[in-house]
Design an enzyme around this catalytic site. Structure first.
Site, PDB file in Angstrom:
ATOM      1  N   ARG A 197       0.833  -1.206   0.000  1.00  0.00           N
ATOM      2  CA  ARG A 197       0.000   0.000   0.000  1.00  0.00           C
ATOM      3  C   ARG A 197       0.867   1.256   0.000  1.00  0.00           C
ATOM      4  O   ARG A 197       0.521   2.257  -0.637  1.00  0.00           O
ATOM      5  CB  ARG A 197      -0.949  -0.013   1.206  1.00  0.00           C
ATOM      6  CG  ARG A 197      -2.030   1.042   1.111  1.00  0.00           C
ATOM      7  CD  ARG A 197      -3.109   0.856   2.166  1.00  0.00           C
ATOM      8  NE  ARG A 197      -2.581   0.987   3.509  1.00  0.00           N
ATOM      9  CZ  ARG A 197      -3.265   0.701   4.608  1.00  0.00           C
ATOM     10  NH1 ARG A 197      -4.500   0.245   4.521  1.00  0.00           N
ATOM     11  NH2 ARG A 197      -2.735   0.859   5.794  1.00  0.00           N
TER      12      ARG A 197
ATOM     13  N   LYS B  58      -2.577   6.492   1.396  1.00  0.00           N
ATOM     14  CA  LYS B  58      -2.399   6.983   2.765  1.00  0.00           C
ATOM     15  C   LYS B  58      -1.490   8.212   2.755  1.00  0.00           C
ATOM     16  O   LYS B  58      -0.366   8.198   3.250  1.00  0.00           O
ATOM     17  CB  LYS B  58      -1.841   5.858   3.633  1.00  0.00           C
ATOM     18  CG  LYS B  58      -2.379   5.896   5.046  1.00  0.00           C
ATOM     19  CD  LYS B  58      -2.238   4.559   5.724  1.00  0.00           C
ATOM     20  CE  LYS B  58      -2.329   4.666   7.222  1.00  0.00           C
ATOM     21  NZ  LYS B  58      -3.566   5.258   7.747  1.00  0.00           N
TER      22      LYS B  58
ATOM     23  N   GLU C 277     -16.210   6.105   4.768  1.00  0.00           N
ATOM     24  CA  GLU C 277     -15.445   5.631   5.914  1.00  0.00           C
ATOM     25  C   GLU C 277     -15.315   6.760   6.913  1.00  0.00           C
ATOM     26  O   GLU C 277     -15.861   7.846   6.714  1.00  0.00           O
ATOM     27  CB  GLU C 277     -14.070   5.119   5.466  1.00  0.00           C
ATOM     28  CG  GLU C 277     -13.169   6.167   4.835  1.00  0.00           C
ATOM     29  CD  GLU C 277     -11.756   5.653   4.579  1.00  0.00           C
ATOM     30  OE1 GLU C 277     -11.269   4.788   5.319  1.00  0.00           O
ATOM     31  OE2 GLU C 277     -11.133   6.153   3.620  1.00  0.00           O
TER      32      GLU C 277
HETATM   33  N1  PLP Z   1      -9.172   4.252   6.618  1.00  0.00           N
HETATM   34  C1  PLP Z   1      -8.382   5.254   7.009  1.00  0.00           C
HETATM   35  C2  PLP Z   1      -8.707   6.618   6.537  1.00  0.00           C
HETATM   36  C3  PLP Z   1      -7.265   5.002   7.825  1.00  0.00           C
HETATM   37  O1  PLP Z   1      -6.473   5.998   8.226  1.00  0.00           O
HETATM   38  C4  PLP Z   1      -7.017   3.682   8.248  1.00  0.00           C
HETATM   39  C5  PLP Z   1      -5.861   3.377   9.073  1.00  0.00           C
HETATM   40  O2  PLP Z   1      -4.865   2.894   8.628  1.00  0.00           O
HETATM   41  C6  PLP Z   1      -7.878   2.670   7.820  1.00  0.00           C
HETATM   42  C7  PLP Z   1      -8.951   2.997   7.014  1.00  0.00           C
HETATM   43  C8  PLP Z   1      -7.668   1.262   8.231  1.00  0.00           C
HETATM   44  O3  PLP Z   1      -6.648   0.648   7.501  1.00  0.00           O
HETATM   45  P1  PLP Z   1      -5.817  -0.548   8.086  1.00  0.00           P
HETATM   46  O4  PLP Z   1      -6.778  -1.594   8.474  1.00  0.00           O
HETATM   47  O5  PLP Z   1      -4.946  -0.972   6.969  1.00  0.00           O
HETATM   48  O6  PLP Z   1      -5.066  -0.017   9.254  1.00  0.00           O
HETATM   49  C1  COI Z   2      -4.026   3.290  11.576  1.00  0.00           C
HETATM   50  O1  COI Z   2      -4.966   2.654  12.002  1.00  0.00           O
HETATM   51  O2  COI Z   2      -2.902   2.799  11.422  1.00  0.00           O
HETATM   52  C2  COI Z   2      -4.195   4.683  11.194  1.00  0.00           C
HETATM   53  O3  COI Z   2      -3.397   5.155  10.442  1.00  0.00           O
HETATM   54  C3  COI Z   2      -5.334   5.415  11.746  1.00  0.00           C
HETATM   55  C4  COI Z   2      -4.981   6.721  12.388  1.00  0.00           C
HETATM   56  C5  COI Z   2      -4.128   6.571  13.611  1.00  0.00           C
HETATM   57  C6  COI Z   2      -4.446   7.700  11.413  1.00  0.00           C
END
Ligand code: PLP
Ligand code: COI
Length: 339
Positions: A81, A183, A219
């Site tokens: 990612r 991200k 989201e």
């Molecule tokens: N959506 C957003 C906007 C986020 O910042 C995060 C955090 O990482 C997620 C979703 C969840 O992603 P992940 O499950 O890969 O941590």
């Molecule tokens: C995560 O869950 O890793 C995120 O990036 C969410 C938040 C702390 C920005």
């Protein structure tokens, strides 16, 4: 020996740990990279990251398992990612194998900060990259730094595992064809006003709708959303403007293959959310946090749970964390052990 930290009472905050991993990109290539004890960064006042927010990041965790091993959860997916984020932001890619190596080295060097099993805390890892040389015309940097630090954390939301309340804001998070699916730090910069406003009004998070039509669920600022239907189907929004959460992808697999549930990734009209029985936020930081209420300009949708969380949400939570902490057998390739 583990550090003397009150593991059980940690919130989601920054605690400086002993080592971080640093690698610099210059003259078209990455240097070898190394662990460093230096937590401060010095760079040009005109660095591209400071002027034009050329930065992206990742988030993943390390855990102590029930039998005392130290493990990481699916770092390969964070590496992939981050590559996508870098490509979208005109940044050089940090190779996948090197990303994974940096994760394993940083956790190993800070193993005394990995919270012990059963404390409810975990070690949060934050890989990131930024354009570091002086850029004044709008264009990408030539020099970059990749860093990865870690910090022990507790629950993301105040109140721990209590069901939270979301509100539908008047702000948008991501535009069609924008950067919502990667991200990028800029996605979070533009969410800061919305989150402060939400907190000031007593809400835990913003539930964004799609910005093109404001009719479909997207989201929150820092997590994806899952719903459970009255007939126990796990449903999650499909959209090109949300972050492809690794937790969500893992939960859908767990729902289908461990719990025998039907799963659906599809467009979810806001109008439909009143028909669901459970709602939760999923992400590395959020893990799986139950949602009790969603407020949209005075109109409320409420989810009632007998034991503080939804029945299916609880099963998903137990199965996912069981896999992460070694209580349940993991699918091939999900767990990276730090030796
Ligand atoms: N959506 C957003 C906007 C986020 O910042 C995060 C955090 O990482 C997620 C979703 C969840 O992603 P992940 O499950 O890969 O941590
Ligand atoms: C995560 O869950 O890793 C995120 O990036 C969410 C938040 C702390 C920005």
């Amino acid at each position: 020996m583990k550090k003397d930290i009150d593991w059980k009472n940690l919130g989601f905050g920054y605690i400086k740990t002993d080592y971080r991993y640093v690698s610099n990109f210059k003259d078209g290539k990455w240097d070898e990279g190394e662990l460093s004890t230096e937590d401060m960064i010095t760079m040009s006042e005109c660095a591209c990251v400071l002027q034009y927010a050329q930065t992206c990041f990742e988030g993943l965790k390390a855990y102590t398992t029930v039998d005392g091993r130290t493990v990481c959860f699916r770092p390969d997916l964070n590496a992939e990612r981050m590559i996508q984020s870098c490509e979208r932001l005109e940044m050089p890619v940090f190779p996948k194998e090197r990303f994974i190596d940096a994760v394993l080295k940083t956790v190993k060097a800070n193993v005394d900060f990995v919270p012990p099993y059963g404390t409810g805390a975990t070690l949060y890892l934050r890989p990131y990259m930024f354009g570091s040389d002086a850029i004044i015309g709008v264009k990408p940097a030539h020099e970059y730094q990749f860093r990865l630090f870690c910090t022990p954390v507790g629950p993301y939301f105040k109140g721990g595992t209590e069901a939270i309340t979301l509100r539908v804001p008047d702000f948008d998070r991501a535009a069609p064809h924008g950067t919502g699916h990667v991200k990028a730090g800029l996605n979070y910069a533009m969410s800061l006003h919305a989150i402060v406003d939400a907190h000031n009004q007593g809400y835990s998070e913003n539930m964004y709708l799609d910005s093109a039509t404001r009719t479909n669920v997207e989201e929150t600022g820092g997590a994806n959303i899952i719903f459970v239907t009255k007939d126990n189907k796990v449903v999650t929004p499909k959209s090109t403007t949300i972050l492809p959460s690794i937790t969500r992808r893992s939960l859908l697999y767990v729902a289908e293959h461990y719990l025998g549930l039907q799963v659906e990734e599809r467009v979810i009209p806001y109008e439909e959310i009143k028909d669901f029985r459970e709602c939760a936020l999923c992400g590395t930081a959020a893990v799986l946090s139950p949602v009790g209420k969603i407020v949209n300009h005075g109109e409320e949708v409420t989810y009632k749970y007998e034991n503080g969380t939804g029945e299916i949400t609880q099963k998903l939570y137990e199965t996912l964390t069981g896999i992460q902490m070694g209580r349940l057998e993991a699918p091939e390739g999900w767990i990276y052990e730090i030796k």
